[in-house]
Scaffold this active site. Structure first.
Site, short mmCIF file in Angstrom:
data_model
loop_
_atom_site.label_atom_id
_atom_site.label_comp_id
_atom_site.label_asym_id
_atom_site.label_seq_id
_atom_site.Cartn_x
_atom_site.Cartn_y
_atom_site.Cartn_z
N CYS A 126 0.86 -1.20 0.00
CA CYS A 126 0.00 0.00 0.00
C CYS A 126 0.89 1.24 0.00
O CYS A 126 0.58 2.23 -0.69
CB CYS A 126 -0.92 0.02 1.22
N ASP B 131 10.81 -6.49 -8.69
CA ASP B 131 11.02 -7.13 -7.38
C ASP B 131 12.40 -6.74 -6.87
O ASP B 131 13.39 -6.76 -7.61
CB ASP B 131 10.90 -8.65 -7.51
N ASN C 248 1.28 -16.17 -4.49
CA ASN C 248 1.38 -16.98 -3.29
C ASN C 248 0.27 -16.58 -2.32
O ASN C 248 -0.07 -15.39 -2.22
CB ASN C 248 2.75 -16.77 -2.62
N HIS D 23 -0.55 -9.82 -4.85
CA HIS D 23 0.41 -9.49 -5.90
C HIS D 23 0.67 -10.72 -6.76
O HIS D 23 0.57 -11.86 -6.30
CB HIS D 23 1.72 -8.96 -5.31
P1 AMP Z 1 5.67 -13.19 -1.71
O1 AMP Z 1 6.71 -14.05 -1.09
O2 AMP Z 1 4.87 -13.87 -2.79
O3 AMP Z 1 4.80 -12.51 -0.67
O4 AMP Z 1 6.47 -12.08 -2.50
C1 AMP Z 1 6.86 -10.86 -1.95
C2 AMP Z 1 7.89 -10.31 -2.87
O5 AMP Z 1 8.04 -8.93 -2.58
C3 AMP Z 1 9.28 -10.94 -2.74
O6 AMP Z 1 9.67 -11.50 -4.00
C4 AMP Z 1 10.16 -9.77 -2.32
O7 AMP Z 1 11.46 -9.83 -2.89
C5 AMP Z 1 9.37 -8.58 -2.82
N1 AMP Z 1 9.62 -7.33 -2.12
C6 AMP Z 1 9.67 -7.13 -0.78
N2 AMP Z 1 9.88 -5.83 -0.50
C7 AMP Z 1 9.95 -5.19 -1.70
C8 AMP Z 1 10.16 -3.82 -2.09
N3 AMP Z 1 10.32 -2.84 -1.20
N4 AMP Z 1 10.19 -3.54 -3.41
C9 AMP Z 1 10.04 -4.52 -4.33
N5 AMP Z 1 9.82 -5.81 -4.02
C10 AMP Z 1 9.79 -6.14 -2.73
ZN ZN Z 2 -1.78 -3.23 1.13
#
Ligand code: AMP
Ligand code: ZN
Length: 112
Positions: A6, A29, A85, A98
């Site tokens: 958010c 990412d 996920n 996402h």
């Molecule tokens: P999930 O494990 O499916 O919840 O994926 C979360 C993803 O968000 C992971 O691949 C992280 O590397 C990515 N992530 C976490 N923080 C950030 C950020 N500030 N900017 C971009 N990606 C992020």
């Molecule tokens: Zn949110």
């Protein structure tokens, strides 16, 4: 709400944007697991697919069309993978819906 994505959607935390419209945002990412690793999020907060209902679910169709457009722009003509996920066992670490776009390499045939 204290939600990382958010805050990214609101521009309070920086991201490397690759697409934005009134409803969706896509950004790189921070910890890429493939040469192309992009996240697409709705700007509206939903915890995950589990939080969708008949009214909100069409956002997933919008996300798929944007994913396709981004994949083409990123040159993923030989294929790519879209993943979302859900929850603890699904490996979800950020509790804001996402979709990952992964590509630029031949991905593992293993699903888990
Ligand atoms: P999930 O494990 O499916 O919840 O994926 C979360 C993803 O968000 C992971 O691949 C992280 O590397 C990515 N992530 C976490 N923080 C950030 C950020 N500030 N900017 C971009 N990606 C992020
Ligand atoms: Zn949110």
């Amino acid at each position: 709400m204290d939600c990382l994505f958010c805050k990214i959607a609101a521009g309070e935390i920086p991201s490397t944007k690759v697409y934005e419209d009134d409803k969706l945002l896509a950004f790189k990412d921070i910890n890429p697991q493939a040469p192309v690793h992009i996240l697409i999020i709705p700007k509206e907060h939903f915890d995950s697919v589990d939080a969708l209902d008949e009214k909100s679910a069409p956002i997933v169709g919008d996300i798929m069309l944007v994913a396709k457009k981004i994949a083409a722009e990123q040159g993923l003509k030989d294929g790519y993978r879209i993943i979302t996920n859900i929850g603890e066992n699904g490996g979800q670490t950020v509790k804001h819906l996402h979709f990952h776009i992964l590509g630029g390499v031949k991905l593992s045939e293993k699903m888990c």
